[in-house]
Design an enzyme around this catalytic site. Structure first.
Site, PDB file in Angstrom:
ATOM      1  N   ASN A 109       0.860  -1.188   0.000  1.00 19.28           N
ATOM      2  CA  ASN A 109       0.000   0.000   0.000  1.00 19.28           C
ATOM      3  C   ASN A 109       0.892   1.232   0.000  1.00 19.28           C
ATOM      4  O   ASN A 109       2.065   1.174   0.394  1.00 19.28           O
ATOM      5  CB  ASN A 109      -0.889   0.013   1.244  1.00 19.28           C
ATOM      6  N   HIS A 111       0.834   5.229   1.441  1.00 21.90           N
ATOM      7  CA  HIS A 111       0.113   6.079   2.400  1.00 21.90           C
ATOM      8  C   HIS A 111       0.792   7.450   2.432  1.00 21.90           C
ATOM      9  O   HIS A 111       2.019   7.530   2.476  1.00 21.90           O
ATOM     10  CB  HIS A 111       0.155   5.433   3.790  1.00 21.90           C
ATOM     11  N   SER A 138       4.757   6.843   2.295  1.00 25.53           N
ATOM     12  CA  SER A 138       5.370   5.560   2.652  1.00 25.53           C
ATOM     13  C   SER A 138       4.787   4.453   1.784  1.00 25.53           C
ATOM     14  O   SER A 138       3.567   4.385   1.599  1.00 25.53           O
ATOM     15  CB  SER A 138       5.060   5.201   4.110  1.00 25.53           C
ATOM     16  N   ASP A 147      -2.625   0.821   8.159  1.00 26.73           N
ATOM     17  CA  ASP A 147      -1.418   1.633   7.924  1.00 26.73           C
ATOM     18  C   ASP A 147      -0.275   1.247   8.868  1.00 26.73           C
ATOM     19  O   ASP A 147       0.604   2.062   9.156  1.00 26.73           O
ATOM     20  CB  ASP A 147      -1.723   3.145   8.061  1.00 26.73           C
TER      21      ASP A 147
HETATM   22  C1  GRF Z   1      -2.442   8.729  -2.585  1.00 22.95           C
HETATM   23  O1  GRF Z   1      -2.174   9.943  -1.947  1.00 22.95           O
HETATM   24  C2  GRF Z   1      -2.089   7.588  -1.697  1.00 22.95           C
HETATM   25  O2  GRF Z   1      -1.049   7.877  -0.797  1.00 22.95           O
HETATM   26  C3  GRF Z   1      -3.356   7.340  -0.926  1.00 22.95           C
HETATM   27  O3  GRF Z   1      -4.388   7.619  -1.843  1.00 22.95           O
HETATM   28  C4  GRF Z   1      -3.933   8.523  -2.812  1.00 22.95           C
HETATM   29  C5  GRF Z   1      -4.229   7.925  -4.154  1.00 22.95           C
HETATM   30  O4  GRF Z   1      -4.056   8.827  -5.195  1.00 22.95           O
HETATM   31  N1  GRF Z   1      -3.392   5.995  -0.423  1.00 22.95           N
HETATM   32  P1  GRF Z   1      -4.176   8.337  -6.695  1.00 22.95           P
HETATM   33  O5  GRF Z   1      -5.556   7.736  -6.887  1.00 22.95           O
HETATM   34  O6  GRF Z   1      -3.099   7.327  -6.948  1.00 22.95           O
HETATM   35  O7  GRF Z   1      -3.997   9.569  -7.515  1.00 22.95           O
END
Ligand code: GRF
Length: 218
Positions: A109, A111, A138, A147
């Site tokens: 994932n 984050h 991260s 997370d």
């Molecule tokens: C990113 O900021 C990621 O860290 C979080 O969700 C957002 C996704 O953005 N988990 P995108 O859809 O890849 O533009």
């Protein structure tokens, strides 16, 4: 070397998915995106993926009676794709311990904070309110704790006077688009692995996350 098959799972616009796909298309990346899976037909990333020539699938969460049924279908869609690595990229669901266990060590994932700081939502506002000097993103393995899985790589940037959540979000996204494909390539090369909840980098336990620093990211 065979190319590692990767599935990317999204809920939204999919800019990280696009970065992962574009990097995969550069020779030597070591991985290929075999499927982009969304939990809703309205995910903007589906059209982006199709335009990039990646097969897509929708597992429409609202059509399932409960989370278990949805997760069974999601797992089936992932396994049907042949993916050996799964990258959650803006996937707005909390996954059960059973699902996480099924893909243990193969589920990533991203984050938008320097974990373990700021788990959960509103990370940019929280970092600004705390007057942190640095913030970032991260890439981590997913465990049953939200997370909370072991972090592989931090993308770190300096907060600037006058920063707002929007201004920070743009710079964090730019960093995310670097670190997520980078981690996929490291895993594809066998340089990063996760065993029994510990991340190894080049055969050694990773004491602190790998670091990508940027003040240039716009
Ligand atoms: C990113 O900021 C990621 O860290 C979080 O969700 C957002 C996704 O953005 N988990 P995108 O859809 O890849 O533009």
């Amino acid at each position: 070397m065979a190319s590692l098959p990767v599935a990317v799972v999204i809920s939204g616009r999919g800019s990280n998915m696009e970065a992962i796909v574009r990097a995969a298309q550069v020779p030597g990346s070591g991985y290929q995106v075999v499927r982009v899976i969304a939990d809703r037909a309205t995910a903007g990333g589906l059209a982006r993926a199709a335009a990039l020539g990646v097969p897509t699938a929708i597992v429409p969460i609202k059509q399932f009676p409960d989370r278990a049924a949805f997760e069974t279908a999601l797992a089936q869609a992932i396994e049907a794709s042949g993916a050996q690595l799964v990258a959650l990229a803006g996937f707005m669901r909390i996954l059960s311990a059973d699902f996480v266990q099924r893909f243990a060590g193969r589920l990533l994932n991203i984050h938008p904070s320097l974990l373990p700081k700021y788990k959960g939502l509103d990370t940019h506002a929280r970092a600004i309110a705390a007057e942190d000097s640095h913030h970032g993103a991260s890439v981590h393995y997913v465990t049953a704790e939200l997370d909370g899985g072991p972090v592989i790589m931090h993308g770190k940037l300096r907060l600037r006077p006058g920063d707002t959540p929007d201004s920070v979000s743009a710079r964090v996204h730019a960093l995310e688009h670097i670190i997520y494909p980078h981690v996929c390539s490291l895993i594809a090369a066998g340089r990063v692995v996760c065993r029994n909840g510990t991340v190894y980098f080049d055969g050694e336990p990773l004491a602190t996350p790998l670091l990508e620093e940027s003040d240039a990211a716009a």
